[in-house]
Design an enzyme around this catalytic site. Structure first.
Site, PDB file in Angstrom:
ATOM      1  CG  ASP A  70      -1.811   1.214   1.297  1.00 31.70           C
ATOM      2  OD1 ASP A  70      -2.888   1.129   0.677  1.00 31.70           O
ATOM      3  OD2 ASP A  70      -1.448   2.245   1.902  1.00 31.70           O
ATOM      4  CE1 TYR A  75       0.213   7.955   2.794  1.00 34.73           C
ATOM      5  CE2 TYR A  75       0.676   5.707   2.133  1.00 34.73           C
ATOM      6  CZ  TYR A  75      -0.165   6.634   2.713  1.00 34.73           C
ATOM      7  OH  TYR A  75      -1.365   6.219   3.225  1.00 34.73           O
ATOM      8  CE  LYS A 104      -3.895   4.598   0.529  1.00 33.56           C
ATOM      9  NZ  LYS A 104      -2.492   4.558   0.988  1.00 33.56           N
ATOM     10  CG  HIS A 137      -4.869   9.538   0.359  1.00 34.44           C
ATOM     11  ND1 HIS A 137      -3.512   9.558   0.156  1.00 34.44           N
ATOM     12  CD2 HIS A 137      -5.037   9.086   1.618  1.00 34.44           C
ATOM     13  CE1 HIS A 137      -2.898   9.110   1.242  1.00 34.44           C
ATOM     14  NE2 HIS A 137      -3.793   8.824   2.140  1.00 34.44           N
TER      15      HIS A 137
END
Ligand SMILES: NC(=O)c1ccc[n+]([C@@H]2O[C@H](COP(=O)([O-])OP(=O)(O)OC[C@H]3O[C@@H](n4cnc5c(N)ncnc54)[C@H](OP(=O)(O)O)[C@@H]3O)[C@@H](O)[C@H]2O)c1
Ligand SMILES: *[C@@H]1O[C@H](CO)[C@@H](O)[C@H](O)[C@H]1NC(C)=O
Ligand SMILES: *[C@@H]1O[C@H](CO)[C@@H](O)[C@H](O)[C@H]1NC(C)=O
Length: 327
Positions: A70, A75, A104, A137
């Site tokens: 994931d 990120y 996402k 997200h």
């Protein structure tokens, strides 16, 4: 005769490696579009710390049997996930199709015509032609300068449907959506979201939302599965129990020869949730997936559920002014 022996060996070997995968490691579950997702994956949100640790973590995870990773554009780890996948494909440990990769769409790309370009950027970072799952997200939409705008996630969803149609992702889903938002999305969606990825752990059991999603045939992916257990969160003065040394979880751990984190991960799996614990520590990565050889009793599941305080580890209080704030 020789041929027969060779044939038997091949059959034996195939059976052994299949058994390996099963005891291994993560089982899968079918989603509402007919695809299958491994029920346990590796999270890669590093919360500001050095993203380069992700490549090593993903490589260790793949060696330990993880087949689900994931990540998210925000990120900063997509590129490191991509490098790890390439390395493990190159050394023959996996093929691309063995892996389930989620990423996402960030809050600044909610305009309908921004979804496909944003996903193409993610695919470039990941060195992939297609992801398995692409998520909105958050329902909340930002301008580039960080202020909120009212771009409607219903319009964003049309961009998601287009991304799926183009084959850039196999499945599409949502994250951090509440019941009303899901209800509203379903009214105009041509393609149903396959999952809603939300925080679930012993202190935020989300019973209502889970039941609601189940009725809509939308699976839950439980993020921040360890809640306040990790040291980084347990040191917060408001952090609720359970902690790593919780006596209730420790007693269950003794019974099953597992640690308290493994008990909590098993708890989530026993609730039929998919979960994505994050670790950059090789020994923890390995132990977190070693949860497929036991099951908790209903009593134990209820006991852990009593930790619920509706305490959120990932609160995003700063976003309360957004029209689409979900909590
Ligand atoms: N959709 C969303 O909005 C959203 C929000 C949050 C998270 N997520 C996803 O969900 C994933 C998991 O959530 P999270 O990272 O917030 O929290 P988490 O997985 O519940 O906890 C991660 C923390 O637990 C520690 N840890 C992991 N295994 C451990 C073990 N066996 N024993 C002791 N400590 C252990 C890790 O430390 P070390 O790494 O140092 O080992 C890390 O500090 C994220 O990485 C991300 O992929 C999604
Ligand atoms: C994430 O980062 C913030 C800011 O550095 C910190 O206060 C918080 O404790 C971190 N959370 C976790 C789970 O590490
Ligand atoms: C932020 O960007 C939006 C959209 O471009 C603009 O309308 C708004 O005035 C900007 N706000 C600030 C504080 O710069």
């Amino acid at each position: 005769m020789e041929k027969f022996i060779l044939f038997s060996l091949v059959v034996l070997f195939a059976a052994a490696s299949e058994a390996n995968v099963k005891s291994g490691k993560s089982t899968t579950v079918a989603l509402n579009d007919g695809t299958e997702i491994p029920v346990l994956g590796l999270g890669t949100w590093l919360n500001g710390s050095d993203p380069t640790s992700t490549q090593k973590a993903v490589e260790v995870a793949i060696e330990a049997g993880y087949r689900h990773i994931d990540t998210a554009a925000i990120y900063g780890t997509e590129t490191h996930v991509g490098k790890a996948l390439q390395a493990k494909i190159k050394d023959g440990t996996i093929k691309r199709e063995d892996m389930y990769i989620t990423t996402k769409l960030w809050n600044t790309r909610h305009a309908e015509d921004q979804v496909v370009p944003a996903l193409r950027e993610s695919l470039k970072e990941l060195q992939l032609e297609q992801v398995d799952l692409y998520l909105i997200h958050w329902p909340v939409s930002f301008n580039e300068n960080g202020t909120f705008n009212d771009l409607d996630y219903v319009d964003t969803w049309r961009g998601m449907e287009e991304a799926k149609k183009l084959g850039l992702t196999k499945s599409i889903g949502i994250s951090n959506f509440n019941e009303k938002q899901i209800e509203r999305l379903l009214k105009s969606a041509k393609v149903k979201p396959v999952v809603n990825q939300v925080e679930v752990n012993p202190n935020l059991t989300q019973k209502k939302l889970i039941q609601f999603c189940k009725e809509k045939d939308i699976h839950i992916v439980a993020y921040t599965p360890l809640g306040s257990m990790p040291e980084s969160r347990a040191k917060n003065p408001n952090a609720p129990a359970p902690k790593l040394d919780d006596p209730i979880l420790s007693a269950m751990g003794e019974k099953y020869k597992k640690n308290t984190v493994q008990i909590v991960l098993r708890y989530l799996l026993d609730l039929n949730l998919i979960t994505i614990p994050k670790s950059s520590t090789p020994s923890r990565i390995v132990e977190n997936i070693d949860v497929f050889d036991f099951k908790l009793t209903n009593e134990e599941i209820e006991k852990i559920g009593k930790f619920n305080l509706d305490h959120r580890s990932v609160p995003v209080n700063d976003w309360k002014d957004s029209k689409y704030y979900p909590f």
